[in-house]
Design an enzyme around this catalytic site. Structure first.
Site, PDB file in Angstrom:
ATOM      1  CB  SER A   1      -0.718   0.160   1.226  1.00 26.07           C
ATOM      2  OG  SER A   1      -1.510   1.206   1.501  1.00 26.07           O
TER       3      SER A   1
ATOM      4  CE  LYS B   1     -11.924  -0.380  -0.223  1.00 23.63           C
ATOM      5  NZ  LYS B   1     -12.007   0.176  -1.649  1.00 23.63           N
TER       6      LYS B   1
ATOM      7  CG  ASN C   1     -12.971   4.470   1.078  1.00 23.07           C
ATOM      8  OD1 ASN C   1     -13.769   5.310   2.010  1.00 23.07           O
ATOM      9  ND2 ASN C   1     -12.289   5.265   0.226  1.00 23.07           N
TER      10      ASN C   1
ATOM     11  CG  ASP D   1     -12.981   3.790  -3.036  1.00 22.94           C
ATOM     12  OD1 ASP D   1     -11.896   4.337  -2.868  1.00 22.94           O
ATOM     13  OD2 ASP D   1     -13.201   2.656  -2.787  1.00 22.94           O
TER      14      ASP D   1
ATOM     15  N   GLY E   1     -15.465  -5.498 -14.652  1.00 19.06           N
ATOM     16  CA  GLY E   1     -15.330  -5.663 -13.632  1.00 19.06           C
ATOM     17  C   GLY E   1     -16.612  -5.379 -12.534  1.00 19.06           C
TER      18      GLY E   1
ATOM     19  CE1 TYR F   1      -4.542   1.413  -6.265  1.00 22.85           C
ATOM     20  CE2 TYR F   1      -1.835   1.560  -5.970  1.00 22.85           C
ATOM     21  CZ  TYR F   1      -3.081   1.115  -5.501  1.00 22.85           C
ATOM     22  OH  TYR F   1      -3.466   0.400  -4.341  1.00 22.85           O
TER      23      TYR F   1
ATOM     24  N   GLY G   1      -5.072   5.127 -12.616  1.00 21.87           N
ATOM     25  CA  GLY G   1      -5.918   5.163 -11.267  1.00 21.87           C
ATOM     26  C   GLY G   1      -5.154   5.978 -10.145  1.00 21.87           C
TER      27      GLY G   1
HETATM   28  P1  NDP Z   1     -12.120  -6.975  -6.233  1.00 23.17           P
HETATM   29  O1  NDP Z   1     -11.409  -8.120  -5.570  1.00 23.17           O
HETATM   30  O2  NDP Z   1     -13.379  -6.643  -5.233  1.00 23.17           O
HETATM   31  O3  NDP Z   1     -12.640  -7.113  -7.669  1.00 23.17           O
HETATM   32  C1  NDP Z   1     -11.678  -7.764  -8.522  1.00 23.17           C
HETATM   33  C2  NDP Z   1     -12.237  -7.644 -10.102  1.00 23.17           C
HETATM   34  O4  NDP Z   1     -11.401  -7.906 -10.769  1.00 23.17           O
HETATM   35  C3  NDP Z   1     -13.493  -8.591 -10.137  1.00 23.17           C
HETATM   36  O5  NDP Z   1     -14.478  -8.014 -11.103  1.00 23.17           O
HETATM   37  C4  NDP Z   1     -12.987  -9.959 -10.598  1.00 23.17           C
HETATM   38  O6  NDP Z   1     -13.807 -10.522 -11.345  1.00 23.17           O
HETATM   39  C5  NDP Z   1     -11.905  -9.059 -11.763  1.00 23.17           C
HETATM   40  N1  NDP Z   1     -10.805 -10.009 -12.185  1.00 23.17           N
HETATM   41  C6  NDP Z   1      -9.659 -10.416 -11.377  1.00 23.17           C
HETATM   42  N2  NDP Z   1      -8.907 -10.942 -12.073  1.00 23.17           N
HETATM   43  C7  NDP Z   1      -9.556 -11.232 -13.335  1.00 23.17           C
HETATM   44  C8  NDP Z   1      -9.172 -11.822 -14.476  1.00 23.17           C
HETATM   45  N3  NDP Z   1      -7.951 -12.711 -14.387  1.00 23.17           N
HETATM   46  N4  NDP Z   1      -9.886 -11.877 -15.487  1.00 23.17           N
HETATM   47  C9  NDP Z   1     -11.099 -11.193 -15.472  1.00 23.17           C
HETATM   48  N5  NDP Z   1     -11.505 -10.434 -14.257  1.00 23.17           N
HETATM   49  C10 NDP Z   1     -10.617 -10.573 -13.281  1.00 23.17           C
HETATM   50  O7  NDP Z   1     -11.019  -5.721  -6.037  1.00 23.17           O
HETATM   51  P2  NDP Z   1     -11.461  -4.061  -6.121  1.00 23.17           P
HETATM   52  O8  NDP Z   1     -12.940  -3.963  -6.956  1.00 23.17           O
HETATM   53  O9  NDP Z   1     -11.292  -3.546  -4.786  1.00 23.17           O
HETATM   54  O10 NDP Z   1     -10.202  -3.503  -6.903  1.00 23.17           O
HETATM   55  C11 NDP Z   1      -9.976  -4.032  -8.379  1.00 23.17           C
HETATM   56  C12 NDP Z   1      -8.743  -2.989  -8.714  1.00 23.17           C
HETATM   57  O11 NDP Z   1      -9.028  -1.752  -8.723  1.00 23.17           O
HETATM   58  C13 NDP Z   1      -7.444  -3.226  -8.026  1.00 23.17           C
HETATM   59  O12 NDP Z   1      -6.444  -3.344  -8.591  1.00 23.17           O
HETATM   60  C14 NDP Z   1      -7.509  -2.193  -6.950  1.00 23.17           C
HETATM   61  O13 NDP Z   1      -5.945  -1.933  -6.882  1.00 23.17           O
HETATM   62  C15 NDP Z   1      -8.033  -1.011  -8.013  1.00 23.17           C
HETATM   63  N6  NDP Z   1      -8.362   0.085  -7.196  1.00 23.17           N
HETATM   64  C16 NDP Z   1      -8.134   1.275  -7.426  1.00 23.17           C
HETATM   65  C17 NDP Z   1      -8.392   2.303  -6.759  1.00 23.17           C
HETATM   66  C18 NDP Z   1      -7.948   3.602  -7.231  1.00 23.17           C
HETATM   67  O14 NDP Z   1      -8.397   4.527  -6.244  1.00 23.17           O
HETATM   68  N7  NDP Z   1      -7.422   4.124  -8.377  1.00 23.17           N
HETATM   69  C19 NDP Z   1      -9.443   2.083  -5.447  1.00 23.17           C
HETATM   70  C20 NDP Z   1      -9.784   0.724  -5.182  1.00 23.17           C
HETATM   71  C21 NDP Z   1      -9.416  -0.193  -6.156  1.00 23.17           C
HETATM   72  P3  NDP Z   1     -14.576 -11.806 -10.734  1.00 23.17           P
HETATM   73  O15 NDP Z   1     -15.760 -11.193 -10.117  1.00 23.17           O
HETATM   74  O16 NDP Z   1     -15.024 -12.722 -11.982  1.00 23.17           O
HETATM   75  O17 NDP Z   1     -13.655 -12.444  -9.809  1.00 23.17           O
END
Ligand code: NDP
Length: 283
Positions: A15, A66, A87, A102, A127, A228, A249
């Site tokens: 982080s 969360k 968050n 967020d 996603g 990010y 991001g």
């Molecule tokens: P979650 O674990 O809640 O969700 C992950 C998502 O990614 C799900 O939709 C999952 O699909 C999908 N996914 C993961 N691997 C794959 C793959 N190989 N192929 C297809 N789909 C995939 O995580 P978050 O929603 O909390 O975070 C998601 C991303 O966003 C992270 O990288 C995080 O760092 C980033 N983020 C950025 C923020 C910012 O401020 N810029 C804030 C919060 C998060 P499935 O449901 O099918 O598993």
């Protein structure tokens, strides 16, 4: 008495929030330490109890806590309740209030860093995890024209759509299967494409991957990758090559953190300082 703000989640090794939040406290000359509290799920209730101490201003909350933290708090903001995740926690004399910054971070980053307004835009979201929920909440609030949420697990996408059906009102909100991306008219025609998956994120094992085949990137859209780290993902590189406008991001990360800072301190966050520290921490 010196004060603390905690970061709750597990693992926390990668982080960068401690770097840019501490920079903000230091910039204002505040005697506040931003501390990592590595908290596996089983220890969450005990960590929440520790937040009630007079020396603790509050916390940031990250994966996997969360959603699980919600029933342990005394009150939730309307936004946190509707997104279904917290968050940010603020300790008000022992009472713990849960917020979600967020959605605000997402909208502010578009305004400030891309001069982009969401109203009347056709949006595709990749996603349906935690951050996608905040993004969809923000999109509906800002009165976009339509939202299509593609998720690898179709059921999770449908659950998201069902839980926002009322908020959507007349705005079309759908969750087509991920396998339909190749032929999707929504994708071809969209104004904004947001990656809310973790594909491309450093340390996720998918850093060398992109959520979308380069040939499917709509060149007239703004392509926004919420990942990010790295600051420029393969997805963004390919989108640029295709001729699309892009946004990474880091800006949202800093703006959601700035909104948290303002909730704890009641004073304006030094966003430029935070962004510079976040960039340095990534390098
Ligand atoms: P979650 O674990 O809640 O969700 C992950 C998502 O990614 C799900 O939709 C999952 O699909 C999908 N996914 C993961 N691997 C794959 C793959 N190989 N192929 C297809 N789909 C995939 O995580 P978050 O929603 O909390 O975070 C998601 C991303 O966003 C992270 O990288 C995080 O760092 C980033 N983020 C950025 C923020 C910012 O401020 N810029 C804030 C919060 C998060 P499935 O449901 O099918 O598993």
């Amino acid at each position: 008495m010196s004060k603390s703000v905690a970061l709750i989640g597990y693992p926390l090794k990668h982080s960068i929030s401690p770097a840019f939040q501490q920079a903000a406290f230091d910039h204002h000359g505040l005697d506040v330490r931003y501390e990592k509290w590595e908290t596996p799920e089983a220890e969450l209730a005990a960590a929440v109890d520790r937040l009630r101490a007079a020396s603790i201003l509050g916390a940031n909350v990250t994966i996997p806590c969360k959603e699980k933290i919600m029933p342990l708090l005394d009150e939730l903001s309307d936004t946190a309740a509707r997104i279904g995740a917290v968050n940010t926690v603020v300790n008000r004399s022992g009472r713990l209030m849960g917020f979600n910054t967020d959605a605000e971070g997402f909208v502010t980053s578009l305004h400030e860093d891309a001069d982009y307004r969401l109203r009347n835009r056709k949006v595709v979201v990749l996603g349906a995890g935690g951050v996608a929920r905040a993004v969809v909440f923000a999109l509906l609030n800002e009165e976009v024209t339509s939202v299509a949420v593609f998720n690898r697990s179709v059921e999770r996408g449908r659950i998201l759509v069902r839980s926002f059906a009322r908020a959507a009102g007349r705005i079309p909100l759908a969750a087509p299967p991920w396998t339909e991306l190749e032929t999707s008219v929504a994708l071809k025609d969209c104004d904004l494409l947001v990656n809310c998956t973790s594909i491309g994120m450093r340390f996720s094992g998918t850093e060398a991957e992109s959520p979308l085949n380069a040939g499917l990137i709509p060149k007239d859209a703004l392509v926004y990758d919420l990942v990010y780290n790295p600051e420029e993902t393969l997805f963004l590189k390919e989108a640029k090559k295709a001729g699309a406008e892009t946004l990474g991001g880091l800006s949202m990360l800093v703006h959601q953190g700035a909104a948290s800072f303002e909730l704890w301190m009641g004073t304006k966050a030094p966003v430029d300082i935070m962004l510079r520290s976040a960039r340095e921490a990534l390098r």
